[in-house]
Design a protein around this motif. Structure first.
Motif, PDB file in Angstrom:
ATOM      1  N   ARG A   1      52.843  38.154  30.243  1.00 18.69           N
ATOM      2  CA  ARG A   1      52.219  37.029  29.550  1.00 18.69           C
ATOM      3  C   ARG A   1      50.836  36.733  30.136  1.00 18.69           C
ATOM      4  NH1 ARG A   1      55.339  33.678  25.943  1.00 18.69           N
ATOM      5  NH2 ARG A   1      57.026  35.016  25.230  1.00 18.69           N
ATOM      6  N   ASN A   2      50.751  36.706  31.474  1.00 21.96           N
ATOM      7  CA  ASN A   2      49.462  36.417  32.093  1.00 21.96           C
ATOM      8  C   ASN A   2      48.451  37.533  31.853  1.00 21.96           C
ATOM      9  OD1 ASN A   2      50.732  34.157  33.037  1.00 21.96           O
ATOM     10  ND2 ASN A   2      50.339  34.536  35.195  1.00 21.96           N
ATOM     11  N   LEU A   3      48.921  38.765  31.912  1.00 20.70           N
ATOM     12  CA  LEU A   3      48.026  39.897  31.692  1.00 20.70           C
ATOM     13  C   LEU A   3      47.507  39.878  30.264  1.00 20.70           C
ATOM     14  CD1 LEU A   3      47.033  42.266  33.424  1.00 20.70           C
ATOM     15  CD2 LEU A   3      48.911  43.638  32.520  1.00 20.70           C
ATOM     16  N   HIS A   4      48.369  39.579  29.324  1.00 21.83           N
ATOM     17  CA  HIS A   4      47.967  39.547  27.917  1.00 21.83           C
ATOM     18  C   HIS A   4      47.089  38.338  27.599  1.00 21.83           C
ATOM     19  CE1 HIS A   4      48.169  39.839  23.572  1.00 21.83           C
ATOM     20  NE2 HIS A   4      48.670  38.618  23.501  1.00 21.83           N
TER      21      HIS A   4
ATOM     22  N   ASN B   1      45.128  37.818  34.072  1.00 19.63           N
ATOM     23  CA  ASN B   1      45.380  37.310  35.416  1.00 19.63           C
ATOM     24  C   ASN B   1      44.137  36.689  36.054  1.00 19.63           C
ATOM     25  OD1 ASN B   1      48.159  37.943  35.631  1.00 19.63           O
ATOM     26  ND2 ASN B   1      47.633  40.081  36.008  1.00 19.63           N
ATOM     27  N   LEU B   2      43.102  36.484  35.257  1.00 17.00           N
ATOM     28  CA  LEU B   2      41.907  35.798  35.731  1.00 17.00           C
ATOM     29  C   LEU B   2      42.122  34.292  35.607  1.00 17.00           C
ATOM     30  CD1 LEU B   2      39.218  37.981  33.908  1.00 17.00           C
ATOM     31  CD2 LEU B   2      39.724  38.011  36.343  1.00 17.00           C
ATOM     32  N   PRO B   3      41.244  33.478  36.202  1.00 19.16           N
ATOM     33  CA  PRO B   3      41.323  32.041  35.927  1.00 19.16           C
ATOM     34  C   PRO B   3      41.306  31.799  34.415  1.00 19.16           C
ATOM     35  CG  PRO B   3      39.801  32.446  37.734  1.00 19.16           C
ATOM     36  CD  PRO B   3      40.206  33.799  37.205  1.00 19.16           C
ATOM     37  N   VAL B   4      42.133  30.881  33.957  1.00 19.03           N
ATOM     38  CA  VAL B   4      42.318  30.684  32.520  1.00 19.03           C
ATOM     39  C   VAL B   4      41.002  30.394  31.802  1.00 19.03           C
ATOM     40  CG1 VAL B   4      43.380  29.155  30.804  1.00 19.03           C
ATOM     41  CG2 VAL B   4      44.714  29.955  32.760  1.00 19.03           C
TER      42      VAL B   4
ATOM     43  N   TRP C   1      32.785  51.225  30.410  1.00 13.61           N
ATOM     44  CA  TRP C   1      32.883  50.722  31.786  1.00 13.61           C
ATOM     45  C   TRP C   1      33.318  49.260  31.797  1.00 13.61           C
ATOM     46  CZ3 TRP C   1      33.270  54.855  34.262  1.00 13.61           C
ATOM     47  CH2 TRP C   1      32.481  55.972  33.974  1.00 13.61           C
ATOM     48  N   LEU C   2      32.874  48.486  30.804  1.00 17.45           N
ATOM     49  CA  LEU C   2      33.342  47.106  30.708  1.00 17.45           C
ATOM     50  C   LEU C   2      34.841  47.070  30.431  1.00 17.45           C
ATOM     51  CD1 LEU C   2      32.856  44.059  30.523  1.00 17.45           C
ATOM     52  CD2 LEU C   2      32.312  44.368  28.096  1.00 17.45           C
ATOM     53  N   SER C   3      35.302  47.909  29.508  1.00 14.76           N
ATOM     54  CA  SER C   3      36.732  47.952  29.196  1.00 14.76           C
ATOM     55  C   SER C   3      37.550  48.335  30.410  1.00 14.76           C
ATOM     56  CB  SER C   3      36.986  48.947  28.056  1.00 14.76           C
ATOM     57  OG  SER C   3      36.423  48.497  26.848  1.00 14.76           O
TER      58      SER C   3
ATOM     59  N   THR D   1      40.723  45.003  36.573  1.00 14.30           N
ATOM     60  CA  THR D   1      40.788  43.679  37.192  1.00 14.30           C
ATOM     61  C   THR D   1      42.134  43.009  36.916  1.00 14.30           C
ATOM     62  OG1 THR D   1      38.391  43.381  36.983  1.00 14.30           O
ATOM     63  CG2 THR D   1      39.720  41.395  37.265  1.00 14.30           C
ATOM     64  N   GLY D   2      42.578  43.073  35.658  1.00 14.94           N
ATOM     65  CA  GLY D   2      43.870  42.490  35.327  1.00 14.94           C
ATOM     66  C   GLY D   2      45.004  43.133  36.101  1.00 14.94           C
ATOM     67  N   ALA D   3      44.955  44.466  36.230  1.00 16.11           N
ATOM     68  CA  ALA D   3      46.010  45.176  36.966  1.00 16.11           C
ATOM     69  C   ALA D   3      45.966  44.825  38.450  1.00 16.11           C
ATOM     70  CB  ALA D   3      45.856  46.682  36.761  1.00 16.11           C
ATOM     71  N   ALA D   4      44.759  44.749  39.010  1.00 16.26           N
ATOM     72  CA  ALA D   4      44.637  44.454  40.438  1.00 16.26           C
ATOM     73  C   ALA D   4      45.124  43.041  40.762  1.00 16.26           C
ATOM     74  CB  ALA D   4      43.185  44.624  40.882  1.00 16.26           C
TER      75      ALA D   4
END
Length: 387
Positions: A112-115, A119-122, A367-369, A375-378
């Protein structure tokens, strides 16, 4: 733009698709979450669940108890330890037996957070992901221009002459069947973006502040002991409420909050709630999803529609399948472009030239993608550390 962001779009669509069945993924991972359906047909015994959870070693306070997700699931108790770390207990809904314990971070939270926000600040993650809804709406509109007489394509078979033809036929076939779903996901995704940018609905009704409970009720044991009286009072005051979650008193409020469904169509359980003073078992307020204004009702409808959670497996399984189809559309559209480039360059339509063409076609956007996905995975690691 669909080509430039195809990789990132496919990632967001796929994580959302998995999130639809994330509870089932947890069910597979954690054996203690499973129960025999025949043994759990009766309504949950909230008092037994709370009492046994409170006596479980390490449980200092109980945050909430959630009804079983489906017939083969145990109830989940969110708790906190003395050191403030959090976790879940899996408790048999009929017998109250604690079947196991798990950490606070699970498949549901990760997906849910990844989607939703990578996982970044909301405040940063939701606008990044939500902006894809604009791309989806543009793709939806232009598809009617690109695919003329699209209504003839519902039963047109896929031709397997070559890879380019097969990808094209799949893209059109999946596209026409998914038109309604693409529109639904795009509109609800756009709503999440609007909410995050300041268009969120007014807060749901709540009672005046209820004094924090006495010290004897501040811990799990005291709260569990007080629950049966409040539960009985709520059932007398609102017998039609199908309880799905019970939130326990905390340091700021001395109320049990009973949330669930009462007949209002397409609302989250929090829209129907009853508050009971834990110290006196007196019902302080009852809220009904029918009483929400239009803005609030749209906000409450977004999640059930986006994830297909409003009719159990009758909607969640189709949502999962159409989510896979949307993920396939993001990839097949890019593959069609790559095949076209390979064909124009008189290169054989093999896998490597196709994906090489995709990689080149994305340009610097690749590279942006990759950075957003990485970042989300990390940040998943950070979730486990902080969880």
């Amino acid at each position: 733009m669909g080509l430039k962001l195809s990789l990132f779009l496919a990632f967001v669509l796929f994580t959302g698709t998995l999130a639809v069945l994330s509870a089932e993924i947890d069910w597979v991972i954690h054996p203690s979450l499973r129960v025999a359906p025949a043994s759990a047909e009766a309504p949950p015994r909230w008092d037994l669940i709370a009492g046994n959870a409170a006596r479980h070693p390490g449980v200092a306070t109980i945050n909430y108890i959630a009804r079983p997700h489906a017939g083969a699931f145990a109830a989940r108790v969110a708790f906190q330890r003395a050191d403030k770390s959090r976790g879940y207990l899996h408790v048999h809904p009929a017998t109250g037996r604690v079947q196991g314990e798990q950490g606070f971070v699970d498949a549901q939270r990760v997906l849910r957070n990844l989607h939703r926000h990578l996982n970044l600040p909301v405040k940063y993650g939701v606008p990044i992901v939500g902006s894809l809804a604009i791309l989806l709406l543009i793709s939806l509109a232009t598809s009617f221009v690109v695919y003329r007489k699209w209504w003839r394509g519902f039963f047109r078979p896929i031709r397997w002459h070559d890879a380019r033809t097969a990808w094209g036929d799949f893209h059109r076939l999946a596209g026409v069947w998914s038109l309604w779903f693409v529109a639904l996901i795009a509109l609800t995704g756009l709503w999440y973006l609007v909410e995050q940018l300041g268009g969120d609905a007014p807060n749901l009704p709540e009672p005046p502040a209820i004094a924090a409970p006495p010290t004897t009720m501040a811990d799990a044991t005291g709260a569990a002991h007080a629950l049966p009286a409040s539960l009985a009072a709520v059932r007398r005051a609102d017998p039609a409420l199908r309880i799905e979650m019970i939130q326990f008193p905390d340091k700021t409020s001395g109320a049990f909050t009973f949330q669930g469904q009462r007949g209002a169509w397409l609302v989250r359980p929090r829209a129907n709630a009853v508050w009971a003073d834990a110290a006196t078992a007196r019902v302080e307020m009852i809220s009904d999803g029918h009483d929400l204004n239009v803005h609030q009702r749209i906000s409450e409808m977004a999640d059930p529609l986006h994830f297909g959670s409003f009719a159990g497996y009758w909607t969640r399984i189709p949502w999962f399948l159409f989510g896979l189809a949307m993920t396939g559309l993001a990839l097949s559209g890019a593959a069609i472009y790559s095949h076209r480039i390979a064909h124009g360059a008189r290169v054989a339509a093999a896998a490597s030239p196709v994906w090489n063409g995709l990689w080149r076609g994305m340009g610097q956007w690749r590279w942006l993608s990759l950075a957003l996905i990485a970042t989300g995975a990390a940040m998943i690691v950070r979730m486990f550390v902080e969880g």
